[in-house]
Write an enzyme that holds these catalytic residues in place. Structure first.
Site, PDB file in Angstrom:
ATOM      1  N   ASP A 148       0.871  -1.047  -0.118  1.00  0.00           N
ATOM      2  CA  ASP A 148      -0.113  -0.077  -0.027  1.00  0.00           C
ATOM      3  C   ASP A 148       0.809   1.348   0.263  1.00  0.00           C
ATOM      4  O   ASP A 148       1.698   1.466   1.000  1.00  0.00           O
ATOM      5  CB  ASP A 148      -0.809  -0.079   1.218  1.00  0.00           C
ATOM      6  CG  ASP A 148      -1.985   0.979   1.340  1.00  0.00           C
ATOM      7  OD1 ASP A 148      -2.227   1.645   0.100  1.00  0.00           O
ATOM      8  OD2 ASP A 148      -2.845   1.147   2.292  1.00  0.00           O
ATOM      9  N   ASP A 175      -3.259   2.759  -6.120  1.00  0.00           N
ATOM     10  CA  ASP A 175      -2.055   2.522  -5.056  1.00  0.00           C
ATOM     11  C   ASP A 175      -2.054   1.545  -4.225  1.00  0.00           C
ATOM     12  O   ASP A 175      -1.181   1.551  -3.128  1.00  0.00           O
ATOM     13  CB  ASP A 175      -2.286   4.023  -4.096  1.00  0.00           C
ATOM     14  CG  ASP A 175      -3.496   3.705  -3.298  1.00  0.00           C
ATOM     15  OD1 ASP A 175      -4.390   3.003  -3.689  1.00  0.00           O
ATOM     16  OD2 ASP A 175      -3.752   4.829  -2.418  1.00  0.00           O
ATOM     17  N   GLU A 176      -2.472   0.444  -4.436  1.00  0.00           N
ATOM     18  CA  GLU A 176      -2.358  -0.678  -3.773  1.00  0.00           C
ATOM     19  C   GLU A 176      -2.356  -1.957  -4.575  1.00  0.00           C
ATOM     20  O   GLU A 176      -3.017  -2.064  -5.724  1.00  0.00           O
ATOM     21  CB  GLU A 176      -3.389  -0.776  -2.616  1.00  0.00           C
ATOM     22  CG  GLU A 176      -4.754  -0.970  -3.166  1.00  0.00           C
ATOM     23  CD  GLU A 176      -5.521  -1.117  -1.856  1.00  0.00           C
ATOM     24  OE1 GLU A 176      -5.440  -1.975  -0.963  1.00  0.00           O
ATOM     25  OE2 GLU A 176      -6.906  -0.502  -1.884  1.00  0.00           O
TER      26      GLU A 176
END
Length: 395
Positions: free
Chosen positions: A9, A103-104
């Site tokens: 993350d 974003d992960e």
């Protein structure tokens, strides 16, 4: 050989990208979002989070909590660029990487210990390489199963590593609040509270049948998670799953003419994006948020996949006409989903007449002119004189 799943993350991703690109923002309370009072915070740096500001909070509330907040407009193109770099880093370590959002991502870490050493070293190397390539930090969680890996990545943020080992999972879950389980929302948490359940350990005081009787299939899944069972593997990402555009207005409205004009501009953007990436979608979705912030979506599945602006627009207008709009509209949006890349649309079955149609000549012409002369080079007659003044664009 033990199974490992990692969840990576990126830390305060949008805000961190802004601080990366503008050193003057580093160490300061930065939030990404619109600047008008009707806007919301899209992302918050850790410096501004210390004041209680978080994503989805209204800008008015954020300014009250942090008078010195620095609001910067979002740059999705730049965030996607850094995201591609980040996913490239992860694929250096494992061929099986599933991007969960910009974003992960999940990574299948089984067998990586043979290459890089203990799982702690695997996590450290990923983090170091991420900084080297993107200039940004990330938090990494490692666990035997998927949902525990996601929980673990949030345990030591920012820039942390948290590992739930195979022989520690049961003890970890015993005191874990049920609200920490991905997918357990507020409504389910309230139901569980009424049943005296606050932790995974509480769930296991009752047999699986008890939970299935009360919550159906969700009850069985809840019981499995409380035992540390998650059959979902890491699946290599297969590309985008949807394409959308939405805008929040300066002033709430019930004027259907205005709403249709917005839907046309959004349908143009979505259609152009689909064609640029060579995707066609089968499902068209209308999204509306009312003045009281209540949000609804309405979808329609087509007979075949499309990337045509006119088809998207006509379908979403049909969905709009089915709504009574008893309240003013604050936000409207268009989405297309359920699609595959055209290069993958090889089938042994005959395509439906709609799907077999080529991209319209009008769309091809408009795309070409805009590529050469800019996005404002061509304006549809329906939009002549239409002054677009959204409070913010959330695409």
């Amino acid at each position: 050989m033990q199974n490992w799943i990692l969840h990576i993350d990126m830390d305060a991703f949008f805000a961190s990208v802004e601080q990366l690109d503008n050193p003057e923002l580093r160490g300061k309370p930065v939030a990404v979002g619109g600047t008008s009072d009707r806007s919301v915070v899209s992302a918050a740096s850790y410096e501004v989070r210390a004041f209680g500001v978080y994503s989805a909070m209204s800008v008015v509330k954020a300014r009250q909590l942090c008078p010195n907040i620095i609001l910067v407009p979002g740059r999705m193109k730049r965030y996607k660029e850094i995201s591609r770099q980040a996913m490239g880093v992860l694929r250096e370590f494992s061929p099986t990487v599933e991007q969960a959002s910009v974003d992960e991502a999940y990574l299948d870490g089984t067998g990586l210990e043979r290459l890089f050493g203990p799982i702690e070293e695997v996590c450290r190397r990923i983090k170091a390489r991420m900084v080297e390539v993107t200039g940004l930090t990330c938090s990494v969680g490692a666990a035997p199963v998927r949902f525990l890996a996601k929980i673990a990545s949030d345990m030591d943020k920012p820039n942390g590593i948290y590992i739930i080992r195979h022989d520690e999972a049961s003890a970890f879950l015993q005191t874990l609040p049920v609200k920490k389980i991905p997918g357990v929302g507020k409504k389910l948490v309230e139901i569980l509270k009424r049943l005296g359940v606050r932790t995974c350990g509480d769930v296991l005081l009752k047999p699986r049948d008890f939970w299935e009787e009360r919550l159906g299939k969700y009850g069985g899944a809840l019981h499995d998670r409380a035992r540390g069972i998650d059959p979902n593997p890491v699946m290599e990402s297969s590309g985008a799953k949807s394409c959308s555009a939405e805008n929040t207005f300066h002033e709430d409205t019930t004027d259907r003419k205005i709403l249709r004009k917005w839907l046309l501009t959004q349908s143009e953007r979505v259609g152009a994006d689909l064609r640029r990436h060579e995707y066609k979608g089968r499902t068209v979705t209308l999204k509306i948020k009312y003045a009281d912030f209540k949000q609804i979506t309405r979808s329609k599945s087509l007979g075949g996949r499309t990337d045509e602006t006119a088809v998207i627009f006509e379908t979403v207008c049909e969905l709009l006409e089915q709504l009574q709009l008893r309240r003013a509209v604050r936000l409207i949006g268009v989405g297309v989903s359920n699609f595959d890349s055209r290069t993958r649309q090889v089938t042994l079955f005959e395509e439906s007449p709609h799907e077999a149609e080529a991209t319209s000549e009008l769309d091809k012409a408009v795309d070409e002119v805009r590529r050469k002369f800019g996005g404002k080079a061509v304006t549809r007659v329906e939009l002549l004189g239409f002054r677009k003044k959204p409070a913010e664009s959330d695409d």
